[in-house]
Design an enzyme around this catalytic site. Structure first.
Site, PDB file in Angstrom:
ATOM      1  N   GLU A  17       1.308  -1.343  -0.200  1.00 57.66           N
ATOM      2  CA  GLU A  17      -0.087   0.421  -0.032  1.00 57.66           C
ATOM      3  C   GLU A  17       0.766   1.861  -0.498  1.00 57.66           C
ATOM      4  O   GLU A  17       2.172   1.232   0.889  1.00 57.66           O
ATOM      5  CB  GLU A  17      -1.081   0.243   0.944  1.00 57.66           C
ATOM      6  N   THR A  48      -4.089   5.096  -2.091  1.00 57.81           N
ATOM      7  CA  THR A  48      -4.947   5.258  -1.214  1.00 57.81           C
ATOM      8  C   THR A  48      -5.444   6.294  -1.404  1.00 57.81           C
ATOM      9  O   THR A  48      -4.830   7.274  -2.476  1.00 57.81           O
ATOM     10  CB  THR A  48      -4.095   5.987   1.067  1.00 57.81           C
ATOM     11  N   TYR A  49      -6.552   6.986  -0.817  1.00 57.25           N
ATOM     12  CA  TYR A  49      -7.745   7.826  -1.164  1.00 57.25           C
ATOM     13  C   TYR A  49      -7.434   9.218   0.318  1.00 57.25           C
ATOM     14  O   TYR A  49      -7.781   8.799   1.134  1.00 57.25           O
ATOM     15  CB  TYR A  49      -8.683   7.313  -1.236  1.00 57.25           C
ATOM     16  N   ALA A  51      -8.511  12.020   2.602  1.00 56.01           N
ATOM     17  CA  ALA A  51      -9.827  11.498   3.529  1.00 56.01           C
ATOM     18  C   ALA A  51     -10.726  13.365   3.150  1.00 56.01           C
ATOM     19  O   ALA A  51     -10.229  13.503   2.249  1.00 56.01           O
ATOM     20  CB  ALA A  51      -9.446  12.879   5.929  1.00 56.01           C
ATOM     21  N   ARG A 107     -15.924   3.151   3.244  1.00 52.95           N
ATOM     22  CA  ARG A 107     -16.935   4.239   3.701  1.00 52.95           C
ATOM     23  C   ARG A 107     -16.005   5.921   4.136  1.00 52.95           C
ATOM     24  O   ARG A 107     -16.238   7.037   3.616  1.00 52.95           O
ATOM     25  CB  ARG A 107     -17.602   3.953   5.636  1.00 52.95           C
ATOM     26  N   GLN A 178      -6.959  -3.923   8.581  1.00 56.87           N
ATOM     27  CA  GLN A 178      -6.638  -2.899   9.360  1.00 56.87           C
ATOM     28  C   GLN A 178      -5.294  -3.745   9.609  1.00 56.87           C
ATOM     29  O   GLN A 178      -4.915  -5.057   9.941  1.00 56.87           O
ATOM     30  CB  GLN A 178      -7.196  -2.487  10.180  1.00 56.87           C
ATOM     31  N   GLN A 214       5.753   6.613  15.333  1.00 55.03           N
ATOM     32  CA  GLN A 214       4.574   6.563  14.740  1.00 55.03           C
ATOM     33  C   GLN A 214       3.558   5.567  15.726  1.00 55.03           C
ATOM     34  O   GLN A 214       2.042   5.386  15.340  1.00 55.03           O
ATOM     35  CB  GLN A 214       5.204   4.828  13.785  1.00 55.03           C
ATOM     36  N   LYS A 274       7.853   3.472   2.037  1.00 52.97           N
ATOM     37  CA  LYS A 274       9.420   2.968   1.862  1.00 52.97           C
ATOM     38  C   LYS A 274       9.948   1.862   1.447  1.00 52.97           C
ATOM     39  O   LYS A 274       9.859   0.743   2.125  1.00 52.97           O
ATOM     40  CB  LYS A 274       9.441   3.426   3.496  1.00 52.97           C
TER      41      LYS A 274
END
Ligand code: FAD
Length: 289
Positions: A17, A48-49, A51, A107, A178, A214, A274
């Site tokens: 990802e 990813t998209y 927020a 969502r 997740q 992190q 990375k």
């Protein structure tokens, strides 16, 4: 190629990802990293998209670039809670124009701005609403998210898993989890979903911890549990970033090795853009697959 075909032939399917460059940085900034990612030959790369759709154009362009420049299947993330039906249809057209066949239907997080005005009517309240809309198009392979420790807003895990089983039935082809740091959560939750009739392939989301800061961010964001032993080991290395990184890579490797033993169908590495970290993990697990 539809990712359902990838899952049918690759055991496990390995995916990475990445996220689009922030702010005004051009997407070409990612080319160097993508070059290295592509040499690791993942089965797909997801993008990813941001927020509220903040990276909409970049997400789709990068996904297109992954396919065209590197001949790797992309998976474009798409969130829906802040979008109208027309906006979603405009994105669907864009995805098709870029020959993107795989979408992770989400969502998205509820905007925290108290003045945010939700679209009326709210066509897409849950990911399942977006999945049904995408399914009507008959041209996408659709993934969805699942949370081994339960989604942070859900009253309990039982209810959340029922909601996952429901969205799986609406036309989901595969699920990606997740991040989690204790494999027991993933293994138990997958068993539970199987008992509930969810038969789609499920990839395990693995986040290599590469710095101490992190950890708090991850915990705030998704509520993942950190086993006491993991925290203790990281704290003893806190003064030496290289040791933290090495430990994080080894921890992720051990997690994956254990999941491979349990017959996991996919490993999804949250790369944080990375490639060198992903490269070390792929080298470590090469002989285990
Ligand atoms: P849903 O499946 O809709 O679930 C959201 C909540 O609603 C859950 O608590 C669920 O139990 C509940 N629920 C679902 N259906 C119903 C129903 N019918 N009735 C009542 N309650 C219901 N976010 C981004 O902004 N961009 C990204 O690119 C991104 N990528 C992600 C990738 C992965 C692999 C994962 C795991 C998460 C990602 N997220 C991303 C985060 C995600 O958007 C948030 O976790 C969001 O809060 C929930 O999205 P969802 O699709 O899981 O929602």
């Amino acid at each position: 190629m539809y990712l359902r075909q990838v899952y049918a032939t690759k055991h496990p399917a390995i995916s990475f990802e990445i996220f689009p460059p922030k702010g005004n940085y051009p997407i070409n900034q990612l080319l160097e990293q993508l070059e290295i990612f592509s040499q690791l030959k993942p089965d797909y790369i997801s993008v990813t998209y941001g927020a509220g759709g903040s990276t909409k154009d970049k997400t789709i362009k990068i996904a297109g670039m992954i396919k065209e420049n590197f001949q790797i299947e992309p998976l474009a993330h798409l969130t829906c809670i802040t979008s109208t039906k027309d906006q979603i249809h405009s994105i669907i057209s864009d995805l098709s124009n870029h020959d993107i066949e795989n979408v992770l239907a989400l969502r998205g997080d509820i905007p925290t701005d108290p003045n945010f005005v939700f679209p009326t009517p709210l066509h897409f309240e849950f990911a399942s609403d977006l999945i049904r809309e995408l399914r009507k198009e008959r041209k996408f392979c659709i993934g969805a998210a699942f949370y081994p420790e339960g989604h942070i807003e859900a009253p309990n895990r039982e209810i959340d898993f029922k909601n996952v089983a429901y969205k799986a039935k609406q036309g989901t082809d595969f699920l990606i989890s997740q991040m989690f740091f204790d494999n027991a959560y993933f293994i138990k939750s997958v068993k539970k979903l199987r008992e509930m009739g969810v038969n789609q392939p499920i990839s395990a989301g693995i986040m290599p911890i590469t710095n101490i800061k992190q950890i708090q961010r991850i915990a705030d964001l998704c509520g993942a549990t950190f086993p006491p032993n993991l925290l203790k080991e990281l704290k003893t290395r806190a003064d030496n970033p290289k040791h933290v990184e090495d430990f994080g890579i080894q921890y992720a490797t051990d997690q994956i090795a254990d999941l491979l033993n349990s017959g996991v169908e996919g490993i999804h590495i949250y790369t944080m853009n990375k490639p060198r970290i992903a490269e070390k993990i792929i080298q470590n697990i090469r002989n285990l697959r």
